[in-house]
Design an enzyme around this catalytic site. Structure first.
Site, PDB file in Angstrom:
ATOM      1  N   LYS A  10       0.832  -1.125  -0.008  1.00  6.86           N
ATOM      2  CA  LYS A  10       0.109   0.092  -0.126  1.00  6.86           C
ATOM      3  C   LYS A  10       0.961   1.285  -0.004  1.00  6.86           C
ATOM      4  O   LYS A  10       2.281   1.162   0.432  1.00  6.86           O
ATOM      5  CB  LYS A  10      -1.059  -0.046   1.291  1.00  6.86           C
ATOM      6  N   TYR A  50     -11.991  -2.705  -3.222  1.00  5.38           N
ATOM      7  CA  TYR A  50     -12.855  -3.099  -1.727  1.00  5.38           C
ATOM      8  C   TYR A  50     -14.281  -2.873  -1.888  1.00  5.38           C
ATOM      9  O   TYR A  50     -14.691  -2.626  -0.776  1.00  5.38           O
ATOM     10  CB  TYR A  50     -12.056  -1.835  -0.963  1.00  5.38           C
ATOM     11  N   ASN A 113      -1.738   0.022   7.247  1.00  6.05           N
ATOM     12  CA  ASN A 113      -1.210  -1.416   7.556  1.00  6.05           C
ATOM     13  C   ASN A 113      -0.190  -2.158   6.611  1.00  6.05           C
ATOM     14  O   ASN A 113      -0.081  -3.376   6.515  1.00  6.05           O
ATOM     15  CB  ASN A 113      -2.425  -2.459   8.005  1.00  6.05           C
ATOM     16  N   HIS A 116      -1.687  -5.513   1.709  1.00 11.58           N
ATOM     17  CA  HIS A 116      -2.997  -6.511   1.357  1.00 11.58           C
ATOM     18  C   HIS A 116      -2.504  -7.700   0.856  1.00 11.58           C
ATOM     19  O   HIS A 116      -1.724  -7.794   0.027  1.00 11.58           O
ATOM     20  CB  HIS A 116      -3.755  -5.479   0.451  1.00 11.58           C
ATOM     21  N   GLU A 127      -9.231 -10.738  -7.750  1.00 14.68           N
ATOM     22  CA  GLU A 127      -8.332  -9.637  -7.588  1.00 14.68           C
ATOM     23  C   GLU A 127      -7.154  -9.491  -8.703  1.00 14.68           C
ATOM     24  O   GLU A 127      -6.980  -8.494  -9.105  1.00 14.68           O
ATOM     25  CB  GLU A 127      -7.622  -9.753  -6.309  1.00 14.68           C
TER      26      GLU A 127
HETATM   27  P1  CMP Z   1      -6.947  -5.132   3.991  1.00 17.19           P
HETATM   28  O1  CMP Z   1      -6.164  -6.404   4.226  1.00 17.19           O
HETATM   29  O2  CMP Z   1      -6.225  -4.411   2.642  1.00 17.19           O
HETATM   30  O3  CMP Z   1      -8.475  -5.416   3.721  1.00 17.19           O
HETATM   31  C1  CMP Z   1      -9.265  -4.268   3.957  1.00 17.19           C
HETATM   32  C2  CMP Z   1      -8.781  -3.194   4.522  1.00 17.19           C
HETATM   33  O4  CMP Z   1      -9.723  -2.408   5.368  1.00 17.19           O
HETATM   34  C3  CMP Z   1      -7.513  -3.523   5.573  1.00 17.19           C
HETATM   35  O5  CMP Z   1      -6.726  -4.182   5.031  1.00 17.19           O
HETATM   36  C4  CMP Z   1      -7.271  -2.218   6.267  1.00 17.19           C
HETATM   37  O6  CMP Z   1      -6.430  -1.482   5.605  1.00 17.19           O
HETATM   38  C5  CMP Z   1      -8.586  -1.522   6.190  1.00 17.19           C
HETATM   39  N1  CMP Z   1      -9.427  -1.694   7.537  1.00 17.19           N
HETATM   40  C6  CMP Z   1      -9.994  -2.643   7.981  1.00 17.19           C
HETATM   41  N2  CMP Z   1     -10.695  -2.338   9.337  1.00 17.19           N
HETATM   42  C7  CMP Z   1     -10.496  -1.125   9.444  1.00 17.19           C
HETATM   43  C8  CMP Z   1     -10.612   0.018  10.520  1.00 17.19           C
HETATM   44  N3  CMP Z   1     -11.599  -0.589  11.465  1.00 17.19           N
HETATM   45  N4  CMP Z   1     -10.331   1.093  10.157  1.00 17.19           N
HETATM   46  C9  CMP Z   1      -9.608   1.276   9.199  1.00 17.19           C
HETATM   47  N5  CMP Z   1      -9.136   0.628   8.129  1.00 17.19           N
HETATM   48  C10 CMP Z   1      -9.810  -0.680   8.343  1.00 17.19           C
END
Ligand code: CMP
Length: 144
Positions: A10, A50, A113, A116, A127
């Site tokens: 990301k 998403y 984070n 993904h 995807e």
């Molecule tokens: P990812 O594995 O890309 O899948 C969905 C994404 O949503 C996740 O990683 C986070 O980046 C985001 N995400 C999930 N829960 C939250 C949350 N409570 N607040 C903000 N972002 C979130």
């Protein structure tokens, strides 16, 4: 069984210089990089990626985050790479992710984070089709 998964570094991971670190971990584990590109995506594309989360309160912020800078889109292949790749990635919330995982080692914020990884073989297929509509080149020699 041999599978393929979609892994995306990301914008925060790209900006923090973690591209090599992420690739290195997947390579050293024994997975095979089958496709990779650095791209900036449009809002509508991020919303498509998403789509399953469109009703979540954090959806708007998540889309803003993904379009905030270039991402590295990759296809990795190998034995059970979908579930094992998610182990390398770690729990969604970096504060819950174990040390030794990518999120456990490099992040503290669920909204930043780093990476993904597809959560199922079926979502990986979707995807990969979304991010690599041009298809993925076959390897010329049998490497595994
Ligand atoms: P990812 O594995 O890309 O899948 C969905 C994404 O949503 C996740 O990683 C986070 O980046 C985001 N995400 C999930 N829960 C939250 C949350 N409570 N607040 C903000 N972002 C979130």
């Amino acid at each position: 069984a041999t599978e393929q998964t979609f892994i995306m570094i990301k914008p925060d991971g790209v900006q923090r210089g973690l591209i090599g670190e992420v690739i290195s971990r997947f390579e050293k584990k024994g997975f095979y990089l089958r496709a990779m590109k650095l791209i900036s995506v449009e809002r509508s594309f991020a919303e498509k990626h998403y789509a399953d989360l469109s009703s979540k309160p954090f959806f708007g912020g998540l889309v803003e985050y993904i379009v905030s800078g270039p991402v590295v889109a990759m296809v990795w292949e190998g034995k059970q790479v979908v579930s094992t790749g998610r182990k390398l990635v770690g729990a969604t919330n970096p504060l819950a992710a174990e040390p030794g995982t990518i999120r456990g080692d490099f992040a503290v914020d669920i909204g930043r984070n780093v990476i993904h990884g597809s959560d199922s073989v079926e979502n990986a297929r979707k995807e990969i089709a979304l991010w690599f509509p041009e298809g993925i080149a076959e390897w010329k020699s049998a490497q595994h």
